[in-house]
Design a protein around this motif. Sequence first.
Motif, PDB file in Angstrom:
ATOM      1  N   VAL A   1       0.865  -1.180   0.000  1.00 52.50           N
ATOM      2  CA  VAL A   1       0.000   0.000   0.000  1.00 52.50           C
ATOM      3  C   VAL A   1       0.904   1.233   0.000  1.00 52.50           C
ATOM      4  N   ASP A   2       0.714   2.107  -0.976  1.00 54.09           N
ATOM      5  CA  ASP A   2       1.472   3.354  -1.008  1.00 54.09           C
ATOM      6  C   ASP A   2       1.004   4.193   0.181  1.00 54.09           C
ATOM      7  N   ARG A   3       1.913   4.573   1.062  1.00 51.15           N
ATOM      8  CA  ARG A   3       1.513   5.244   2.303  1.00 51.15           C
ATOM      9  C   ARG A   3       1.037   6.670   2.048  1.00 51.15           C
ATOM     10  N   GLN A   4       1.290   7.227   0.870  1.00 49.12           N
ATOM     11  CA  GLN A   4       0.799   8.582   0.569  1.00 49.12           C
ATOM     12  C   GLN A   4      -0.550   8.538  -0.145  1.00 49.12           C
ATOM     13  N   THR A   5      -0.647   7.648  -1.150  1.00 51.53           N
ATOM     14  CA  THR A   5      -1.846   7.661  -2.003  1.00 51.53           C
ATOM     15  C   THR A   5      -2.800   6.509  -1.687  1.00 51.53           C
ATOM     16  N   PHE A   6      -2.351   5.542  -0.894  1.00 51.49           N
ATOM     17  CA  PHE A   6      -3.110   4.321  -0.568  1.00 51.49           C
ATOM     18  C   PHE A   6      -3.298   3.406  -1.780  1.00 51.49           C
ATOM     19  N   ALA A   7      -2.579   3.700  -2.878  1.00 54.68           N
ATOM     20  CA  ALA A   7      -2.709   2.838  -4.064  1.00 54.68           C
ATOM     21  C   ALA A   7      -2.278   1.423  -3.704  1.00 54.68           C
ATOM     22  N   ARG A   8      -3.040   0.458  -4.202  1.00 54.85           N
ATOM     23  CA  ARG A   8      -2.734  -0.959  -3.952  1.00 54.85           C
ATOM     24  C   ARG A   8      -1.669  -1.422  -4.940  1.00 54.85           C
ATOM     25  N   GLN A   9      -0.677  -2.159  -4.417  1.00 60.40           N
ATOM     26  CA  GLN A   9       0.414  -2.647  -5.271  1.00 60.40           C
ATOM     27  C   GLN A   9       0.554  -4.150  -5.062  1.00 60.40           C
ATOM     28  N   PRO A  10      -0.214  -4.920  -5.830  1.00 60.91           N
ATOM     29  CA  PRO A  10      -0.177  -6.375  -5.628  1.00 60.91           C
ATOM     30  C   PRO A  10       1.224  -6.933  -5.855  1.00 60.91           C
ATOM     31  N   LYS A  11       1.587  -7.888  -5.035  1.00 56.37           N
ATOM     32  CA  LYS A  11       2.900  -8.531  -5.150  1.00 56.37           C
ATOM     33  C   LYS A  11       2.701  -9.860  -5.894  1.00 56.37           C
ATOM     34  N   PRO A  12       3.783 -10.444  -6.433  1.00 60.57           N
ATOM     35  CA  PRO A  12       3.633 -11.729  -7.129  1.00 60.57           C
ATOM     36  C   PRO A  12       2.982 -12.807  -6.243  1.00 60.57           C
ATOM     37  N   SER A  13       3.155 -12.699  -4.931  1.00 61.34           N
ATOM     38  CA  SER A  13       2.577 -13.714  -4.032  1.00 61.34           C
ATOM     39  C   SER A  13       1.048 -13.740  -4.107  1.00 61.34           C
ATOM     40  N   ALA A  14       0.416 -12.593  -4.424  1.00 63.79           N
ATOM     41  CA  ALA A  14      -1.052 -12.576  -4.526  1.00 63.79           C
ATOM     42  C   ALA A  14      -1.475 -13.453  -5.703  1.00 63.79           C
ATOM     43  N   ALA A  15      -0.761 -13.300  -6.828  1.00 68.53           N
ATOM     44  CA  ALA A  15      -1.086 -14.114  -8.011  1.00 68.53           C
ATOM     45  C   ALA A  15      -0.763 -15.583  -7.740  1.00 68.53           C
ATOM     46  N   TRP A  16       0.316 -15.824  -7.003  1.00 73.92           N
ATOM     47  CA  TRP A  16       0.722 -17.208  -6.710  1.00 73.92           C
ATOM     48  C   TRP A  16      -0.389 -17.918  -5.910  1.00 73.92           C
ATOM     49  N   LEU A  17      -0.862 -17.256  -4.840  1.00 76.14           N
ATOM     50  CA  LEU A  17      -1.901 -17.905  -4.020  1.00 76.14           C
ATOM     51  C   LEU A  17      -3.197 -18.042  -4.822  1.00 76.14           C
ATOM     52  N   GLY A  18      -3.474 -17.020  -5.655  1.00 78.42           N
ATOM     53  CA  GLY A  18      -4.660 -17.096  -6.510  1.00 78.42           C
ATOM     54  C   GLY A  18      -4.601 -18.291  -7.458  1.00 78.42           C
ATOM     55  N   ASN A  19      -3.409 -18.587  -7.978  1.00 76.21           N
ATOM     56  CA  ASN A  19      -3.274 -19.749  -8.870  1.00 76.21           C
ATOM     57  C   ASN A  19      -3.523 -21.049  -8.134  1.00 76.21           C
ATOM     58  N   VAL A  20      -3.016 -21.140  -6.922  1.00 81.20           N
ATOM     59  CA  VAL A  20      -3.273 -22.346  -6.127  1.00 81.20           C
ATOM     60  C   VAL A  20      -4.787 -22.493  -5.941  1.00 81.20           C
ATOM     61  N   ALA A  21      -5.434 -21.357  -5.663  1.00 76.88           N
ATOM     62  CA  ALA A  21      -6.888 -21.402  -5.451  1.00 76.88           C
ATOM     63  C   ALA A  21      -7.622 -21.829  -6.726  1.00 76.88           C
ATOM     64  N   ARG A  22      -7.215 -21.282  -7.849  1.00 72.79           N
ATOM     65  CA  ARG A  22      -7.882 -21.607  -9.124  1.00 72.79           C
ATOM     66  C   ARG A  22      -7.714 -23.096  -9.460  1.00 72.79           C
ATOM     67  N   ASN A  23      -6.479 -23.595  -9.233  1.00 74.17           N
ATOM     68  CA  ASN A  23      -6.207 -25.003  -9.559  1.00 74.17           C
ATOM     69  C   ASN A  23      -6.653 -25.942  -8.452  1.00 74.17           C
ATOM     70  N   GLN A  24      -6.966 -25.386  -7.281  1.00 70.62           N
ATOM     71  CA  GLN A  24      -7.238 -26.183  -6.075  1.00 70.62           C
ATOM     72  C   GLN A  24      -6.120 -27.216  -5.882  1.00 70.62           C
ATOM     73  N   ALA A  25      -4.895 -26.795  -6.190  1.00 71.91           N
ATOM     74  CA  ALA A  25      -3.769 -27.731  -6.079  1.00 71.91           C
ATOM     75  C   ALA A  25      -2.463 -26.956  -6.006  1.00 71.91           C
ATOM     76  N   LEU A  26      -1.469 -27.576  -5.380  1.00 69.30           N
ATOM     77  CA  LEU A  26      -0.105 -27.056  -5.416  1.00 69.30           C
ATOM     78  C   LEU A  26       0.573 -27.738  -6.590  1.00 69.30           C
ATOM     79  N   THR A  27       1.311 -26.987  -7.355  1.00 75.03           N
ATOM     80  CA  THR A  27       1.935 -27.638  -8.512  1.00 75.03           C
ATOM     81  C   THR A  27       3.433 -27.652  -8.298  1.00 75.03           C
TER      82      THR A  27
END
Length: 405
Positions: free
Chosen positions: A379-405
């Motif tokens: 989170v940008d502490r001045q503008t509050f803009a959200r800055q997703p990290k690669p880990s968000a996409a990583w966990l999302g992929n596990v969720a989509r696949n319902q599996a660890l690859t």
Amino acid sequence: MIDTNRFPEGFLFGAAVSAHQVEGGNVNSDWWWWEHLESTPCHEPSGDACDFYHRYREDISLLAGFGLNAFRFSIEWARIEPAEGEFSRAALEHYRRVLEACREQRVMPIVTFHHFTLPRWLQDAGGLASERFPALFERYCDRAAAALGDLIGCACTINEPQGLGSSGYLLGINPPGHTDDREGAQRAVDNLLEAHRAGAAAIRSRYSIPVGVTLAMPDIQYEDGAQPGSSSLEVESRVNDWFLELARKDDFIGVQTYTRFRIGPDGPRSSGYDWSDLTREMTETDLTTQMGYEDYPQALGAAIRRAAKSCPGIPILVTESGIATAHDERRIAYMDAALREVQACLSEGIDVRSYLYWSWLDNFEWALGYAPTFGLVGVDRQTFARQPKPSAAWLGNVARNQALT
Ligand code: BGC
């Protein structure tokens, strides 16, 4: 043959936050008072936090967009009951809108009723140690559940009650900031046990939603020659036993853990963050995280097994698991190892139903302020803009696949 990389159908993957840590401007709460005291141990005030109070819609659709299907957040008692007995319809309406945003995005809302903060008036009236606390919590749960219960997926009464007596009355790091007040700590624990029982019943009497308590259960490992002692870690672990006993009557048990603590013949070896020195630099090393905790995701397996053994047959939700690190690849490795622990527990026949990473956002880490970064999203502490990290996409992929690859 069972595919051990897969999670069961319907398994929930998501992330967690709490109101005070992300909403911002929580001026009527005891933590706001505590952060601004002249003698406070807090590094900095929470201020606008992540402005989640206004940006919840963006956060929930971002989370859903990554493929996550559960979101745990807390509702703020200080907003809902700003003065004793005065309930705010506007605040309840706000939380209805947050819940509706989850429903629109097909995200399961897991709602915590009490996550560390109290309304200021209640802290002034004796807080957790007041004999009135359980009844006041019961009434708050009743009113909030009546207004919100039709939209709630699962309800958590109290977050980590096992630590609230020690942090507020023995260690002086949470409001009311007492040190060595054993009587206060004992009263707080007794009241929290009663409050969980009464609050859970009040919520269930309004809607038939699954209700439980969320407990912090670090993996405490005794080395050869070590004797159980009275460190605050071990005391909290015994308090957990009382909550686990109550949890046998609940609909689920919320398990949260971050690390292990080893006890040697001379007592605890690594106590994690050194709370006696809150000014210490928060630097991570190869072995430790920004919190000073050992990087040990395997602790999750031990916590789940302990809950399963204490509460046979009660479903387990992992409601928090996470790491404070500046290195996102380290976060991914942590989640990967923690999720493998979940899979091992599933293959032993334990009924685990969720993995919620702490935290969705880099947020206000209580007395330590904004320095520790747990989030899947910066989170940008001045503008509050959200800055997703690669880990968000990583966990999302596990969720989509319902599996660890
Ligand atoms: C709490 C959170 C906290 C997190 C990381 C948990 O004990 O529920 O509020 O931010 O740990 O320290």
